[in-house]
Enzyme design. Structure first.
Site, short mmCIF file in Angstrom:
data_model
loop_
_atom_site.label_atom_id
_atom_site.label_comp_id
_atom_site.label_asym_id
_atom_site.label_seq_id
_atom_site.Cartn_x
_atom_site.Cartn_y
_atom_site.Cartn_z
CB CYS A 87 -0.97 -0.04 1.18
SG CYS A 87 -2.31 1.17 1.06
CG HIS A 196 -3.20 -3.60 3.43
ND1 HIS A 196 -2.28 -2.89 4.17
CD2 HIS A 196 -3.84 -2.68 2.67
CE1 HIS A 196 -2.37 -1.61 3.88
NE2 HIS A 196 -3.30 -1.45 2.97
CD GLU A 198 -0.49 -5.43 5.98
OE1 GLU A 198 -0.42 -6.01 4.88
OE2 GLU A 198 -0.79 -4.23 6.10
#
Lengths: 226, 79
Positions: A87, A196, A198
């Site tokens: 991002c 994302h 994560e």
């Protein structure tokens, strides 16, 4: 040997804690790196996480790109260190010239926050070997300036060299050229993407655990069993 | 000291959704006849006389603008 993966924190970074959690989930040691400290503390790879570094002033990533830690990251990437930009981290890597192109305001101006299907287009990069080529993965996307832009010759080169790593499946969420969600550098060791991974490492806290594969892939690239 | 103005605009081939949104709002506000709006950035720099044009070009190209998506112009302004 446990791999040590650095996670950078800039003023305005939001996702460093989740990125460090993902690193630990994969079995590696997460090492906090501070924007003002040029020392990479001997890490084996670096994650540049998401957020709004320096308030996104001027342009997303434009100021973070000049932080002392990034000078070291650019240098280390040139010597082959795996780097993942997520991002805002993707925006920073583009501003730093480690990745081609730039990210601009979403086509319809709305901030997009949703679970997004991506297709793995290249499973040979340091951050994507754990996926089957063509696999579709569900990863959260949350960004207002996620439109991937590059000129036609650059796009043709990216496509021709297989450097589009992830592509949006279904409706293009932000106007990215060629539905591009993530790209790699020429070496395949530096990868950036807007979604994302994560946030998708555990069914308890995300839509899937599909994101974990990127972190496992990096450990494979480093020659560390996970 | 001199005043230097740097104008940064999205390249013509880059979609400018902000400009389009402004253009779209004008008829709703009763202003007709505006065919297109492009939105950019305007910087005013107060610089020492020692700062030469090459340095200003580096500032504009290397920092104020992103050459991948933006064009820029630099001009010195009489004060």
């Amino acid at each position: 040997m446990t791999a040590r993966i650095g996670v950078i924190t800039f003023p305005g970074t939001l996702d460093d804690v989740d990125a460090a959690r993902a690193v630990r989930y994969s079995g590696a040691e997460a090492v906090s790196l501070w924007h003002a400290d040029a020392d990479l503390h001997g890490v084996d790879a670096v994650v540049v996480p998401g957020g709004f570094s320096y308030g996104d002033y001027l342009r997303c990533g434009a100021i973070a790109r000049f932080a002392p830690v990034m000078t070291s990251v650019i240098d280390a990437a040139g010597k082959g260190m795996p780097v993942l930009g997520i991002c805002n981290g993707f925006q920073i890597l583009c501003e730093a010239g480690l990745l081609p192109g730039a990210l601009v305001r979403n086509e319809k101006l709305h901030f997009v926050c949703r679970d997004q299907w991506l297709r793995v287009e290249n499973n040979t990069t340091s951050w994507s070997t754990r996926y089957d080529s063509g696999a579709e993965v569900l990863i959260p996307l949350k960004s207002g300036e996620g439109g991937y832009m590059a000129d036609e010759p650059t796009l043709e080169r990216l496509e021709g060299d297989g450097r589009v790593v992830f592509r949006y499946v279904g409706e293009n969420p932000n106007g990215s050229r060629s539905d591009i969600a993530g790209v790699a550098d020429e070496s395949g060791r530096v990868v950036g993407l807007m979604p994302h991974p994560e946030h998708a490492i555990d069914a308890l806290t995300g839509p899937s655990d599909d994101g974990l594969g990127m972190f496992y892939s990096a450990l494979d690239a480093l020659g560390v069993a996970a | 000291m001199a005043r230097v103005v740097v104008d940064v605009m999205p390249k013509p081939e880059i979609l400018d959704p902000q400009g389009q949104a402004v253009a779209g709002a004008l008829p709703r506000l009763g202003f007709d006849g505006v065919a297109e709006v492009r939105q950019g950035k305007h910087f005013e720099l107060e610089v020492d006389d020692s700062v030469d044009d090459d340095t200003l070009a580096k500032i504009a190209e290397g920092f104020l603008a992103n050459p991948v998506i933006e064009d820029w112009t630099i001009r010195r302004v009489e004060q």
